[in-house]
Design a protein around this motif. Structure first.
Motif, PDB file in Angstrom:
ATOM      1  N   HIS A   1     -49.554 -52.142 -47.255  1.00 45.47           N
ATOM      2  CA  HIS A   1     -48.373 -51.719 -46.498  1.00 45.47           C
ATOM      3  C   HIS A   1     -48.360 -52.405 -45.125  1.00 45.47           C
ATOM      4  N   HIS A   2     -49.521 -52.644 -44.560  1.00 47.35           N
ATOM      5  CA  HIS A   2     -49.618 -53.339 -43.274  1.00 47.35           C
ATOM      6  C   HIS A   2     -49.636 -54.853 -43.442  1.00 47.35           C
TER       7      HIS A   2
ATOM      8  N   HIS B   1     -42.703 -46.907 -35.280  1.00 46.66           N
ATOM      9  CA  HIS B   1     -43.318 -47.431 -36.498  1.00 46.66           C
ATOM     10  C   HIS B   1     -43.651 -48.919 -36.338  1.00 46.66           C
ATOM     11  N   LYS B   2     -42.820 -49.625 -35.600  1.00 43.15           N
ATOM     12  CA  LYS B   2     -43.119 -51.040 -35.316  1.00 43.15           C
ATOM     13  C   LYS B   2     -44.426 -51.142 -34.515  1.00 43.15           C
TER      14      LYS B   2
ATOM     15  N   HIS C   1     -38.236 -49.189 -43.066  1.00 40.16           N
ATOM     16  CA  HIS C   1     -38.581 -50.440 -43.749  1.00 40.16           C
ATOM     17  C   HIS C   1     -37.419 -51.042 -44.523  1.00 40.16           C
TER      18      HIS C   1
ATOM     19  N   ILE D   1     -52.569 -54.699 -37.762  1.00 42.86           N
ATOM     20  CA  ILE D   1     -52.619 -54.992 -39.192  1.00 42.86           C
ATOM     21  C   ILE D   1     -53.917 -54.531 -39.837  1.00 42.86           C
TER      22      ILE D   1
ATOM     23  N   HIS E   1     -47.253 -50.721 -36.866  1.00 40.48           N
ATOM     24  CA  HIS E   1     -47.501 -51.881 -37.719  1.00 40.48           C
ATOM     25  C   HIS E   1     -47.956 -53.115 -36.957  1.00 40.48           C
TER      26      HIS E   1
END
Length: 161
Positions: A40-41, A121-122, A100, A128, A125
């Motif tokens: 997901h990352h 959320h950015k 997303h 990583i 992320h």
């Protein structure tokens, strides 16, 4: 037990799930189950990710609570299951649809809450790896992210004036 108590249990469970999700995200997904969450990352360009397995991890207890609660007349257990399911639906809408954009339903929203959760959320992320993460929640966003989005909005409005 009165039906209004079942509604309170359902809503209480829904709100409690934000804390459970935060802790699961921080200590399980970024911990011993990182091998499921890593893609997901670090996306590989597939439609589905190993991370999608977490849907089942939360859906199974919800389904069991609903099914067994209704079958055995343990309605408070069913209410818990419904609260988990409601949170799962909200999580899907917020995380997969709005943030997303796995489904292109809300791509141009200028709503301040949507912009704030997307920014938080950015920031999650930008890390990583499984360490040094931030913003592990989903529906509740810390004040620092609200402040950032508000100040950006004020700067944009000032530059238009």
């Amino acid at each position: 037990m009165h039906w209004s108590l079942w509604i309170l249990i359902t809503l209480g469970t829904f709100f409690a799930m934000e804390g459970i999700t935060w802790a699961t995200h921080k200590y399980v997904m970024h911990g011993f189950l990182w091998y499921l969450h890593e893609d997901h990352h670090n996306p590989r360009g597939h439609v589905f990710e190993k991370n999608d397995a977490f849907f089942l991890i939360f859906a199974i207890p919800s389904w069991l609570c609903i099914m067994l609660g209704l079958q055995n007349g343990v309605y408070w257990a069913a209410a818990i299951g419904f609260g988990i399911a409601m949170y799962g639906f909200a999580y899907f809408l917020v995380h997969d649809v709005i943030i997303h954009q796995r489904f292109k339903w809300f791509t141009r929203s200028n709503n301040i809450y949507v912009r704030t959760i997307r920014w938080a959320h950015k920031m999650h992320h930008k890390h990583i790896g499984k360490e040094d993460g931030e913003s592990f929640g989903m529906l509740y966003v810390a004040k620092t992210y609200w402040d950032k989005v508000r100040s950006d909005r004020q700067r944009q409005q000032a530059s238009k004036a």
